[in-house]
Design a protein around this motif. Structure first.
Motif, PDB file in Angstrom:
ATOM      1  N   LEU A   1      16.475 -56.334   8.375  1.00  0.00           N
ATOM      2  CA  LEU A   1      16.990 -57.661   8.728  1.00  0.00           C
ATOM      3  C   LEU A   1      18.499 -57.749   8.454  1.00  0.00           C
ATOM      4  O   LEU A   1      19.253 -58.279   9.273  1.00  0.00           O
ATOM      5  CB  LEU A   1      16.255 -58.745   7.942  1.00  0.00           C
ATOM      6  N   ALA A   2      18.930 -57.178   7.343  1.00  0.00           N
ATOM      7  CA  ALA A   2      20.364 -57.183   7.024  1.00  0.00           C
ATOM      8  C   ALA A   2      21.147 -56.371   8.047  1.00  0.00           C
ATOM      9  O   ALA A   2      22.228 -56.784   8.491  1.00  0.00           O
ATOM     10  CB  ALA A   2      20.594 -56.619   5.620  1.00  0.00           C
ATOM     11  N   ARG A   3      20.604 -55.226   8.463  1.00  0.00           N
ATOM     12  CA  ARG A   3      21.270 -54.413   9.489  1.00  0.00           C
ATOM     13  C   ARG A   3      21.326 -55.158  10.822  1.00  0.00           C
ATOM     14  O   ARG A   3      22.343 -55.100  11.523  1.00  0.00           O
ATOM     15  CB  ARG A   3      20.557 -53.070   9.659  1.00  0.00           C
ATOM     16  N   ALA A   4      20.248 -55.860  11.156  1.00  0.00           N
ATOM     17  CA  ALA A   4      20.226 -56.625  12.405  1.00  0.00           C
ATOM     18  C   ALA A   4      21.272 -57.741  12.367  1.00  0.00           C
ATOM     19  O   ALA A   4      21.964 -57.999  13.357  1.00  0.00           O
ATOM     20  CB  ALA A   4      18.839 -57.207  12.651  1.00  0.00           C
ATOM     21  N   ARG A   5      21.403 -58.403  11.224  1.00  0.00           N
ATOM     22  CA  ARG A   5      22.412 -59.464  11.085  1.00  0.00           C
ATOM     23  C   ARG A   5      23.825 -58.900  11.201  1.00  0.00           C
ATOM     24  O   ARG A   5      24.689 -59.495  11.836  1.00  0.00           O
ATOM     25  CB  ARG A   5      22.240 -60.186   9.756  1.00  0.00           C
ATOM     26  N   ARG A   6      24.071 -57.769  10.546  1.00  0.00           N
ATOM     27  CA  ARG A   6      25.395 -57.134  10.647  1.00  0.00           C
ATOM     28  C   ARG A   6      25.685 -56.730  12.089  1.00  0.00           C
ATOM     29  O   ARG A   6      26.794 -56.896  12.584  1.00  0.00           O
ATOM     30  CB  ARG A   6      25.491 -55.925   9.725  1.00  0.00           C
ATOM     31  N   GLY A   7      24.672 -56.197  12.756  1.00  0.00           N
ATOM     32  CA  GLY A   7      24.839 -55.809  14.151  1.00  0.00           C
ATOM     33  C   GLY A   7      25.137 -57.004  15.042  1.00  0.00           C
ATOM     34  O   GLY A   7      26.004 -56.940  15.916  1.00  0.00           O
ATOM     35  N   ALA A   8      24.442 -58.111  14.808  1.00  0.00           N
ATOM     36  CA  ALA A   8      24.682 -59.320  15.597  1.00  0.00           C
ATOM     37  C   ALA A   8      26.076 -59.875  15.318  1.00  0.00           C
ATOM     38  O   ALA A   8      26.768 -60.325  16.241  1.00  0.00           O
ATOM     39  CB  ALA A   8      23.622 -60.370  15.288  1.00  0.00           C
ATOM     40  N   ALA A   9      26.507 -59.847  14.065  1.00  0.00           N
ATOM     41  CA  ALA A   9      27.848 -60.335  13.720  1.00  0.00           C
ATOM     42  C   ALA A   9      28.909 -59.463  14.367  1.00  0.00           C
ATOM     43  O   ALA A   9      29.908 -59.975  14.898  1.00  0.00           O
ATOM     44  CB  ALA A   9      28.031 -60.349  12.203  1.00  0.00           C
ATOM     45  N   TRP A  10      28.711 -58.154  14.378  1.00  0.00           N
ATOM     46  CA  TRP A  10      29.664 -57.244  15.020  1.00  0.00           C
ATOM     47  C   TRP A  10      29.710 -57.505  16.519  1.00  0.00           C
ATOM     48  O   TRP A  10      30.791 -57.559  17.111  1.00  0.00           O
ATOM     49  CB  TRP A  10      29.278 -55.795  14.754  1.00  0.00           C
ATOM     50  N   LEU A  11      28.544 -57.683  17.146  1.00  0.00           N
ATOM     51  CA  LEU A  11      28.489 -57.928  18.582  1.00  0.00           C
ATOM     52  C   LEU A  11      29.198 -59.234  18.936  1.00  0.00           C
ATOM     53  O   LEU A  11      29.950 -59.307  19.905  1.00  0.00           O
ATOM     54  CB  LEU A  11      27.040 -57.966  19.068  1.00  0.00           C
TER      55      LEU A  11
END
Length: 79
Positions: A17-27
């Protein structure tokens, strides 16, 4: 008491979930850079640092569009 496997499973889900959030923030950041949304924020930082008057967002976008349209290299029309 919880089983060790259950704790590891919950930790793995939290990490995913943390990786998904970081990925969404980067996108979100990347798309903002592509469409120029962050240009105004950078302009405000530079203008305040140099002591210049800060244009409103509307004034900034109008000026930016005029500059882009007047320069054929930026996609403006020469005719």
């Amino acid at each position: 008491m919880t089983a060790p496997g259950a704790v590891a499973s919950a930790t793995a889900r939290g990490g995913a979930l943390a990786r998904a959030r970081r990925g969404a923030a980067w996108l979100r950041w990347y798309l903002g850079e592509l469409n120029g949304e962050h240009a105004y924020d950078r302009y405000v930082e530079r203008a305040r640092a140099s002591g210049q008057r800060v244009l409103s967002r509307r004034e900034f976008e109008h000026d930016r569009t005029d500059r882009r349209d007047s320069d054929p290299r930026e996609g403006g029309c020469c005719c």
